[in-house]
Every structure is written in structure tokens, then in C-alpha cells.
Design a protein around this motif. Structure first.
Motif, PDB file in Angstrom:
ATOM      1  N   THR A  71      48.812  36.381  47.666  1.00  0.00           N
ATOM      2  CA  THR A  71      49.399  35.554  46.609  1.00  0.00           C
ATOM      3  C   THR A  71      50.684  36.178  46.089  1.00  0.00           C
ATOM      4  N   ARG A  72      50.703  37.481  45.950  1.00  0.00           N
ATOM      5  CA  ARG A  72      51.914  38.174  45.478  1.00  0.00           C
ATOM      6  C   ARG A  72      53.072  37.930  46.440  1.00  0.00           C
ATOM      7  N   ASN A  73      52.767  37.920  47.741  1.00  0.00           N
ATOM      8  CA  ASN A  73      53.810  37.742  48.760  1.00  0.00           C
ATOM      9  C   ASN A  73      54.017  36.283  49.136  1.00  0.00           C
ATOM     10  N   ASP A  74      53.315  35.389  48.456  1.00  0.00           N
ATOM     11  CA  ASP A  74      53.494  33.950  48.647  1.00  0.00           C
ATOM     12  C   ASP A  74      53.260  33.502  50.098  1.00  0.00           C
ATOM     13  N   CYS A  75      52.204  34.049  50.704  1.00  0.00           N
ATOM     14  CA  CYS A  75      51.855  33.692  52.084  1.00  0.00           C
ATOM     15  C   CYS A  75      50.762  32.621  52.046  1.00  0.00           C
ATOM     16  N   HIS A  76      51.192  31.371  52.120  1.00  0.00           N
ATOM     17  CA  HIS A  76      50.260  30.250  51.980  1.00  0.00           C
ATOM     18  C   HIS A  76      49.186  30.226  53.060  1.00  0.00           C
ATOM     19  N   ALA A  98      40.642  32.022  40.486  1.00  0.00           N
ATOM     20  CA  ALA A  98      41.472  32.995  39.765  1.00  0.00           C
ATOM     21  C   ALA A  98      42.353  33.787  40.716  1.00  0.00           C
ATOM     22  N   LEU A  99      41.811  34.178  41.863  1.00  0.00           N
ATOM     23  CA  LEU A  99      42.626  34.891  42.856  1.00  0.00           C
ATOM     24  C   LEU A  99      43.787  34.027  43.324  1.00  0.00           C
ATOM     25  N   ARG A 100      43.503  32.776  43.613  1.00  0.00           N
ATOM     26  CA  ARG A 100      44.541  31.856  44.087  1.00  0.00           C
ATOM     27  C   ARG A 100      45.619  31.629  43.018  1.00  0.00           C
ATOM     28  N   ALA A 101      45.216  31.654  41.748  1.00  0.00           N
ATOM     29  CA  ALA A 101      46.142  31.418  40.639  1.00  0.00           C
ATOM     30  C   ALA A 101      46.778  32.710  40.114  1.00  0.00           C
ATOM     31  N   GLU A 102      46.405  33.842  40.700  1.00  0.00           N
ATOM     32  CA  GLU A 102      46.906  35.155  40.254  1.00  0.00           C
ATOM     33  C   GLU A 102      46.575  35.402  38.788  1.00  0.00           C
ATOM     34  N   GLU A 103      45.344  35.056  38.431  1.00  0.00           N
ATOM     35  CA  GLU A 103      44.862  35.216  37.054  1.00  0.00           C
ATOM     36  C   GLU A 103      43.725  36.237  37.031  1.00  0.00           C
ATOM     37  N   PRO A 104      43.429  36.786  35.857  1.00  0.00           N
ATOM     38  CA  PRO A 104      42.320  37.736  35.744  1.00  0.00           C
ATOM     39  C   PRO A 104      41.011  37.137  36.272  1.00  0.00           C
ATOM     40  N   LEU A 105      40.243  37.976  36.940  1.00  0.00           N
ATOM     41  CA  LEU A 105      38.982  37.524  37.546  1.00  0.00           C
ATOM     42  C   LEU A 105      37.844  37.618  36.541  1.00  0.00           C
ATOM     43  N   PRO A 106      36.897  36.686  36.608  1.00  0.00           N
ATOM     44  CA  PRO A 106      35.759  36.714  35.687  1.00  0.00           C
ATOM     45  C   PRO A 106      34.774  37.844  35.990  1.00  0.00           C
ATOM     46  N   ASP A 107      34.887  38.458  37.148  1.00  0.00           N
ATOM     47  CA  ASP A 107      34.028  39.575  37.536  1.00  0.00           C
ATOM     48  C   ASP A 107      34.788  40.872  37.238  1.00  0.00           C
TER      49      ASP A 107
END
Length: 167
Positions: A71-76, A98-107
Motif C-alpha cells: 500500500t505504501r508503494n501503491d502496488c495495486h 484497515a491494511l488496504r486503507a493504510e489505517e490502524p489495525l484493530p488487532d
């Protein structure tokens, strides 16, 4: 611009890796077909990827590292492929989103490896003691810290090559 090779059009040195990929996935992914232009890159990525799969990190933790890099490198294509792997490993849908959205994970433990991965990337490996202690405080080991570096290296190569070849 980059050729999407078949077994017939690929450089001879790429064919064994391509055949192994077909046996593993049941088909030749387009990304592999394009990376085949460089037998060295293709072989290196596949070997490193297989080694990363054998690390002591659990499968979802490994995929957290991969998705953080992707996600950081924008590799779809990487995000799509590794979303499927996370589903195969029965990862929680909220974690995947959350990983796909680059947001904090609930775990909390997976968030710790995501944050550590980001810190390693942001500091080119020069994470401070506090960051390393926070990572280790979530049950990870020094070995796991080095395995994160391996995952970052492996999937940085993959994501950059996939973007370059328009996979």
C-alpha cells in the motif's frame, strides 16, 4: 511497454521459474510474466519470497508486512494478490480493510508489526530503541525484527518492479 511473456517468448533462464509458478498457482500471473524479462529479478524475488514464507512470523503477520509495503508503494496488483492471501489465512475482514486503507489495525499485535514496518521504512532501518522495544513488547523477537527487514526488501523489489512493468 514491458512484454507479458509466455513460456515460449520468455528468456530461457526465466522458464524454470515460470513453470514452477504455474505449478504453484495453476496459472502464470501477469506480474510474473512481465518480471520474466529479467531472469535474475524473477528468480531472486521468487527465492526471497519463498524464504520469507519460512520465517518464524505467522502467516497473517507476514502478510501485514507485505500489505504495508504494497500500500505504501501503491502496488495495486500486490494489494489484490495479498488481500486474497489474507482471506485464505482467515484474517479478520476489519484487519484486511484497515491494511488496504493504510489505517490502524484493530488487532494490537498486528498493528505493532505494521507500525514497526513503517518505522523501518521511514528510518531506513535506523529505528530508535523505543520503537524496537515497543515491537518486542508485543511478543515479537529480535529475529522477527530482522524478518520484517527481509519482507520489506523482498516486497520492495516486487512492488517497484510491478509498478515499473505496469503489472
Amino acid at each position: 511497454m514491458f512484454t507479458e511473456h509466455t513460456l515460449e517468448t520468455a528468456p530461457e533462464a526465466s522458464r524454470r521459474s515460470m513453470e514452477a509458478t504455474i505449478r504453484h498457482f495453476g496459472h502464470l500471473p501477469g506480474a510474473v510474466a512481465r518480471l520474466a524479462t529479467s531472469p535474475e529479478l524473477l528468480d531472486g524475488f521468487l527465492k526471497l519470497s519463498a524464504s520469507f514464507e519460512r520465517t518464524t512470523l505467522d502467516p497473517v503477520a507476514r502478510e501485514t508486512v507485505v500489505m504495508t509495503v504494497a500500500t505504501r508503494n501503491d502496488c495495486h496488483i500486490c494489494v489484490e494478490m495479498h488481500t486474497a492471501k489474507l482471506k485464505k489465512f482467515d484474517a479478520d475482514d476489519a484487519v484486511i480493510a484497515a491494511l488496504r486503507a493504510e489505517e490502524p489495525l484493530p488487532d494490537e499485535r498486528l498493528e505493532a508489526i505494521r507500525q514497526f514496518t513503517l518505522a523501518v521504512l521511514q528510518t531506513a532501518g535506523g529505528v530508535d530503541d523505543e520503537t524496537l522495544k515497543a515491537f518486542l513488547g508485543h511478543g515479537y523477537t529480535e529475529r522477527n525484527a530482522l524478518e520484517v527487514v527481509m519482507g520489506i526488501g523482498t516486497y520492495t523489489m516486487s512492488t517497484l518492479a510491478n509498478r515499473l512493468t505496469r503489472a
